[in-house]
Design an enzyme around this catalytic site. Sequence first.
Site, PDB file in Angstrom:
ATOM      1  CG  HIS A  40     -40.346   3.689  13.366  1.00 19.50           C
ATOM      2  ND1 HIS A  40     -40.591   3.145  14.601  1.00 19.50           N
ATOM      3  CD2 HIS A  40     -41.364   3.289  12.561  1.00 19.50           C
ATOM      4  CE1 HIS A  40     -41.708   2.433  14.540  1.00 19.50           C
ATOM      5  NE2 HIS A  40     -42.195   2.516  13.311  1.00 19.50           N
ATOM      6  CD  GLU A  41     -41.582   3.478   8.666  1.00 20.71           C
ATOM      7  OE1 GLU A  41     -41.720   2.304   8.281  1.00 20.71           O
ATOM      8  OE2 GLU A  41     -42.408   4.030   9.429  1.00 20.71           O
ATOM      9  CG  HIS A  44     -40.883  -1.296  10.536  1.00 21.34           C
ATOM     10  ND1 HIS A  44     -41.498  -2.133  11.441  1.00 21.34           N
ATOM     11  CD2 HIS A  44     -41.271  -0.044  10.871  1.00 21.34           C
ATOM     12  CE1 HIS A  44     -42.227  -1.430  12.281  1.00 21.34           C
ATOM     13  NE2 HIS A  44     -42.100  -0.144  11.964  1.00 21.34           N
TER      14      HIS A  44
END
Length: 87
Positions: A40-41, A44
């Site tokens: 997920h990170e 980003h």
Amino acid sequence: MNRAEADVEDFEFARDRIMMGIERKALLMSEKDRLATAIHESGHALTCYYNKHANKLYKATIVSRGGSLGAVSTYKTLILVDIHGSK
């Protein structure tokens, strides 16, 4: 830590603590949850890297801080304007 001077790591630690909250060392995450958070990170981080309009990437982490399981931090771009209004 009895030192006479602070170094860069001290300032980065303080910045992370202020911006992202206190590290939650007691939170136990499974390897599956850690992997999901890392993926997920990284999404980003990749968005910041490939988007020419995004702020420059500073740090990505899966260390749990505050209410989050991970975070991505960016540099804020400063635009300096002189007294005549030109950039």
